[in-house]
Design a protein around this motif. Structure first.
Motif, PDB file in Angstrom:
ATOM      1  N   VAL A   1      -8.815  -0.528   7.454  1.00 32.36           N
ATOM      2  CA  VAL A   1      -8.859   0.681   6.642  1.00 32.36           C
ATOM      3  C   VAL A   1      -7.918   0.559   5.459  1.00 32.36           C
ATOM      4  CG1 VAL A   1      -8.311   3.145   6.609  1.00 32.36           C
ATOM      5  CG2 VAL A   1      -9.630   2.200   8.508  1.00 32.36           C
ATOM      6  N   GLU A   2      -6.748  -0.014   5.668  1.00 30.24           N
ATOM      7  CA  GLU A   2      -5.809  -0.196   4.565  1.00 30.24           C
ATOM      8  C   GLU A   2      -6.418  -1.092   3.498  1.00 30.24           C
ATOM      9  OE1 GLU A   2      -2.898   0.111   1.961  1.00 30.24           O
ATOM     10  OE2 GLU A   2      -3.142   1.350   3.760  1.00 30.24           O
ATOM     11  N   GLY A   3      -7.175  -2.096   3.930  1.00 30.65           N
ATOM     12  CA  GLY A   3      -7.864  -2.956   2.982  1.00 30.65           C
ATOM     13  C   GLY A   3      -8.894  -2.195   2.179  1.00 30.65           C
ATOM     14  N   ILE A   4      -9.584  -1.258   2.811  1.00 28.01           N
ATOM     15  CA  ILE A   4     -10.545  -0.415   2.099  1.00 28.01           C
ATOM     16  C   ILE A   4      -9.831   0.380   1.016  1.00 28.01           C
ATOM     17  CG2 ILE A   4     -12.111   1.548   2.296  1.00 28.01           C
ATOM     18  CD1 ILE A   4     -12.768   0.612   5.139  1.00 28.01           C
ATOM     19  N   ARG A   5      -8.683   0.960   1.377  1.00 26.53           N
ATOM     20  CA  ARG A   5      -7.929   1.754   0.405  1.00 26.53           C
ATOM     21  C   ARG A   5      -7.524   0.913  -0.800  1.00 26.53           C
ATOM     22  NH1 ARG A   5      -4.975   3.675   4.978  1.00 26.53           N
ATOM     23  NH2 ARG A   5      -5.702   5.724   5.628  1.00 26.53           N
ATOM     24  N   ARG A   6      -7.032  -0.302  -0.534  1.00 28.74           N
ATOM     25  CA  ARG A   6      -6.583  -1.147  -1.632  1.00 28.74           C
ATOM     26  C   ARG A   6      -7.736  -1.498  -2.563  1.00 28.74           C
ATOM     27  NH1 ARG A   6      -3.126  -3.837   2.229  1.00 28.74           N
ATOM     28  NH2 ARG A   6      -4.580  -5.599   2.373  1.00 28.74           N
ATOM     29  N   ARG A   7      -8.879  -1.785  -2.001  1.00 30.93           N
ATOM     30  CA  ARG A   7     -10.010  -2.139  -2.841  1.00 30.93           C
ATOM     31  C   ARG A   7     -10.517  -0.948  -3.645  1.00 30.93           C
ATOM     32  NH1 ARG A   7      -8.882  -5.429   0.675  1.00 30.93           N
ATOM     33  NH2 ARG A   7      -9.458  -7.639   0.637  1.00 30.93           N
ATOM     34  N   MET A   8     -10.591   0.210  -3.028  1.00 26.32           N
ATOM     35  CA  MET A   8     -11.107   1.373  -3.734  1.00 26.32           C
ATOM     36  C   MET A   8     -10.132   1.894  -4.788  1.00 26.32           C
ATOM     37  SD  MET A   8     -14.044   1.390  -2.669  1.00 26.32           S
ATOM     38  CE  MET A   8     -14.575   2.791  -3.650  1.00 26.32           C
ATOM     39  N   ALA A   9      -8.890   1.467  -4.718  1.00 33.42           N
ATOM     40  CA  ALA A   9      -7.915   1.856  -5.743  1.00 33.42           C
ATOM     41  C   ALA A   9      -8.320   1.343  -7.118  1.00 33.42           C
ATOM     42  CB  ALA A   9      -6.525   1.343  -5.371  1.00 33.42           C
ATOM     43  N   GLY A  10      -9.096   0.259  -7.148  1.00 33.88           N
ATOM     44  CA  GLY A  10      -9.530  -0.297  -8.426  1.00 33.88           C
ATOM     45  C   GLY A  10     -10.909   0.146  -8.855  1.00 33.88           C
ATOM     46  N   PHE A  11     -11.476   1.109  -8.153  1.00 32.69           N
ATOM     47  CA  PHE A  11     -12.872   1.470  -8.393  1.00 32.69           C
ATOM     48  C   PHE A  11     -13.105   2.103  -9.766  1.00 32.69           C
ATOM     49  CE2 PHE A  11     -16.543   4.378  -7.927  1.00 32.69           C
ATOM     50  CZ  PHE A  11     -17.513   3.438  -7.652  1.00 32.69           C
ATOM     51  N   ALA A  12     -12.213   2.972 -10.191  1.00 30.96           N
ATOM     52  CA  ALA A  12     -12.375   3.648 -11.478  1.00 30.96           C
ATOM     53  C   ALA A  12     -11.054   3.622 -12.234  1.00 30.96           C
ATOM     54  CB  ALA A  12     -12.839   5.091 -11.271  1.00 30.96           C
ATOM     55  N   THR A  13     -11.130   3.526 -13.557  1.00 26.02           N
ATOM     56  CA  THR A  13      -9.925   3.528 -14.374  1.00 26.02           C
ATOM     57  C   THR A  13      -9.536   4.956 -14.741  1.00 26.02           C
ATOM     58  OG1 THR A  13     -11.113   3.423 -16.482  1.00 26.02           O
ATOM     59  CG2 THR A  13     -10.631   1.316 -15.372  1.00 26.02           C
ATOM     60  N   ARG A  14      -8.290   5.138 -15.088  1.00 19.30           N
ATOM     61  CA  ARG A  14      -7.834   6.468 -15.523  1.00 19.30           C
ATOM     62  C   ARG A  14      -8.605   6.923 -16.753  1.00 19.30           C
ATOM     63  NH1 ARG A  14      -1.200   6.579 -15.073  1.00 19.30           N
ATOM     64  NH2 ARG A  14      -1.067   6.315 -12.796  1.00 19.30           N
TER      65      ARG A  14
ATOM     66  N   ALA B   1     -13.513   7.119   9.868  1.00 19.76           N
ATOM     67  CA  ALA B   1     -13.509   8.574   9.768  1.00 19.76           C
ATOM     68  C   ALA B   1     -12.097   9.145   9.743  1.00 19.76           C
ATOM     69  CB  ALA B   1     -14.294   9.177  10.931  1.00 19.76           C
ATOM     70  N   LEU B   2     -11.308   8.803  10.762  1.00 17.17           N
ATOM     71  CA  LEU B   2     -10.008   9.456  10.940  1.00 17.17           C
ATOM     72  C   LEU B   2      -8.916   8.900  10.052  1.00 17.17           C
ATOM     73  CD1 LEU B   2      -9.977   9.900  14.821  1.00 17.17           C
ATOM     74  CD2 LEU B   2     -10.739  11.511  13.063  1.00 17.17           C
ATOM     75  N   ASP B   3      -9.014   7.631   9.686  1.00 17.42           N
ATOM     76  CA  ASP B   3      -7.944   7.024   8.893  1.00 17.42           C
ATOM     77  C   ASP B   3      -8.288   6.904   7.415  1.00 17.42           C
ATOM     78  OD1 ASP B   3      -6.578   6.770  11.263  1.00 17.42           O
ATOM     79  OD2 ASP B   3      -7.153   4.673  11.579  1.00 17.42           O
ATOM     80  N   PHE B   4      -9.561   7.093   7.067  1.00 20.11           N
ATOM     81  CA  PHE B   4      -9.939   6.992   5.655  1.00 20.11           C
ATOM     82  C   PHE B   4     -10.582   8.276   5.140  1.00 20.11           C
ATOM     83  CE2 PHE B   4     -13.042   5.500   2.332  1.00 20.11           C
ATOM     84  CZ  PHE B   4     -12.090   5.249   1.348  1.00 20.11           C
ATOM     85  N   ILE B   5     -11.784   8.601   5.582  1.00 16.08           N
ATOM     86  CA  ILE B   5     -12.502   9.756   5.053  1.00 16.08           C
ATOM     87  C   ILE B   5     -11.745  11.062   5.271  1.00 16.08           C
ATOM     88  CG2 ILE B   5     -14.607  11.142   5.255  1.00 16.08           C
ATOM     89  CD1 ILE B   5     -15.034   8.502   3.833  1.00 16.08           C
ATOM     90  N   PHE B   6     -11.142  11.221   6.433  1.00 17.59           N
ATOM     91  CA  PHE B   6     -10.431  12.471   6.749  1.00 17.59           C
ATOM     92  C   PHE B   6      -9.353  12.788   5.712  1.00 17.59           C
ATOM     93  CE2 PHE B   6      -6.841  14.671   8.739  1.00 17.59           C
ATOM     94  CZ  PHE B   6      -7.472  15.829   9.168  1.00 17.59           C
ATOM     95  N   HIS B   7      -8.716  11.757   5.194  1.00 13.83           N
ATOM     96  CA  HIS B   7      -7.616  11.958   4.249  1.00 13.83           C
ATOM     97  C   HIS B   7      -8.092  12.101   2.812  1.00 13.83           C
ATOM     98  CE1 HIS B   7      -4.663  11.322   7.391  1.00 13.83           C
ATOM     99  NE2 HIS B   7      -5.362  10.260   7.781  1.00 13.83           N
ATOM    100  N   GLY B   8      -9.383  11.929   2.597  1.00 13.61           N
ATOM    101  CA  GLY B   8      -9.938  12.172   1.271  1.00 13.61           C
ATOM    102  C   GLY B   8     -10.230  10.909   0.485  1.00 13.61           C
ATOM    103  N   THR B   9     -11.349  10.938  -0.219  1.00 15.70           N
ATOM    104  CA  THR B   9     -11.714   9.861  -1.124  1.00 15.70           C
ATOM    105  C   THR B   9     -11.349  10.300  -2.542  1.00 15.70           C
ATOM    106  OG1 THR B   9     -13.928  10.727  -1.567  1.00 15.70           O
ATOM    107  CG2 THR B   9     -13.654   9.371   0.416  1.00 15.70           C
ATOM    108  N   ARG B  10     -11.830   9.567  -3.530  1.00 15.90           N
ATOM    109  CA  ARG B  10     -11.607   9.990  -4.915  1.00 15.90           C
ATOM    110  C   ARG B  10     -12.251  11.353  -5.181  1.00 15.90           C
ATOM    111  NH1 ARG B  10      -9.940   6.747  -8.959  1.00 15.90           N
ATOM    112  NH2 ARG B  10      -9.305   4.638  -8.406  1.00 15.90           N
ATOM    113  N   SER B  11     -13.182  11.726  -4.359  1.00 13.35           N
ATOM    114  CA  SER B  11     -13.855  13.017  -4.513  1.00 13.35           C
ATOM    115  C   SER B  11     -13.187  14.117  -3.699  1.00 13.35           C
ATOM    116  CB  SER B  11     -15.318  12.880  -4.080  1.00 13.35           C
ATOM    117  OG  SER B  11     -15.937  11.811  -4.744  1.00 13.35           O
ATOM    118  N   GLY B  12     -12.042  13.808  -3.111  1.00 11.15           N
ATOM    119  CA  GLY B  12     -11.372  14.781  -2.261  1.00 11.15           C
ATOM    120  C   GLY B  12     -11.915  14.734  -0.842  1.00 11.15           C
ATOM    121  N   ARG B  13     -11.821  15.852  -0.134  1.00 10.65           N
ATOM    122  CA  ARG B  13     -12.316  15.939   1.238  1.00 10.65           C
ATOM    123  C   ARG B  13     -13.569  16.818   1.263  1.00 10.65           C
ATOM    124  NH1 ARG B  13      -8.780  16.915   5.997  1.00 10.65           N
ATOM    125  NH2 ARG B  13      -9.095  19.083   5.398  1.00 10.65           N
TER     126      ARG B  13
END
Length: 306
Positions: free
Chosen positions: A14-27, A151-163
């Motif tokens: 899950v931590e790997g998912i977070r790191r990868r999605m951090a680069g998904f969109a630029t500011r 679900a519990l460690d990624f989606i529950f805490h919110g994506t770039r779209s929130g929860r």
């Protein structure tokens, strides 16, 4: 396998998912989406991720064009506000037909105002399961992340779209606005001709307009599967895989079963309990509905009365 992103590869945690999605969109890309000015005639297709966005893009585009399929991927003709800049699309560019149409996963507070909205909501568990399968094989290696942890460690805490729960609540008041069409994904799937006709009426097409039959046929699960490469997000993947540290070989699909209500079979009870707890804590006080099915019934009743 390490989740180090030095060499592009899919995540295994899950931590790997977070790191990868951090680069998904630029500011800059997100800023341009947030600041975009909608025209009064523009259609904003708004959903939480995996709630029927692609299906609605196809319906709207079919209705406004009479079935145009001369595009590489649906995002090319119905741009995604938050990532359009990052994949080389100009939000102000001429579109193939009127009304102009865009998609967003932004909450109501953040989404641009001034246009007309089609909001689609889906059962939260089905949305979760669809999200899981969408990421599997693209963002993480299949079989390395359980749906429970996703679900519990990624989606529950919110994506770039929130929860999911707060996102739904943000759009709930809009169901009373005549400039917003509120739909449940399950109702679209259950009666595609009726749903397409409702969207057509919202777009101010004559009830006998020939585009309605064409758009209905081309939004069917069979047609979209036959043309699956036009609905697989490859424009986004091709542009954003490298910044995310993902290999170019990842594949995914947005056209799976075309069914609803099966998510609970794949999700452990622990997750179902957490999802229900959040509904009772956040959605019920705001909407007065103790379950998604109850909320869906209210939306359907409002449709019948309207």
């Amino acid at each position: 396998m390490s989740d180090s992103a030095v060499t592009p590869h899919r995540a295994t945690t899950v931590e790997g998912i977070r790191r990868r999605m951090a680069g998904f969109a630029t500011r800059e890309g997100v800023r341009r989406g947030l600041d975009f000015s909608l025209r009064p005639s523009d259609i904003l297709i708004a959903t939480y991720p995996k709630a029927g966005t692609t299906l609605m893009q196809q319906i709207v585009h079919g209705l406004r064009t009479g079935g145009d399929m001369d595009f590489d991927e649906i995002t090319e003709v119905v741009p995604w506000l938050e990532v359009a800049h990052d994949i080389g699309l100009d939000l102000d560019a001429h579109q193939r037909a009127e009304p102009r149409a865009f998609k967003t996963h932004l909450s109501r507070e953040l989404a641009p105002k001034g246009g007309r909205n089609i909001f689609v909501v889906r059962d939260p568990v089905d949305s979760l399961v669809s999200f899981f399968h969408f990421f599997s094989g693209w963002v993480f290696e299949p079989g390395t992340v359980s749906i429970r942890d996703f679900a519990l460690d990624f989606i529950f805490h919110g994506t770039r779209s929130g929860r999911y729960w707060e996102h739904l609540v943000s759009w709930w008041p809009e169901r009373l606005d005549p400039e917003t069409l509120w739909l449940c994904f399950e109702d679209i799937v259950a009666d595609l001709p009726a749903a397409t006709a409702r969207v057509a009426a919202f777009l101010k097409l004559d009830p006998e307009h020939p585009n309605i039959e064409i758009a209905t046929r081309q939004a069917s699960i069979g047609f979209m599967r036959e043309h699956s490469s036009k609905f697989d997000d490859h424009l986004v993947r091709n542009a954003r895989n490298a910044p995310c540290g993902l290999p170019a070989s990842g594949t995914t699909t947005k056209v799976r079963k075309g069914k609803s209500g099966e998510g609970s079979r794949e999700v452990p009870r622990e997750v179902l309990e957490v999802w229900d707890r959040e509904w009772q804590r956040i959605v019920k006080p705001a909407t007065g509905h103790s379950s998604y099915e109850e909320l869906r019934g209210t939306v359907a009743f409002a449709k019948e009365r309207g």
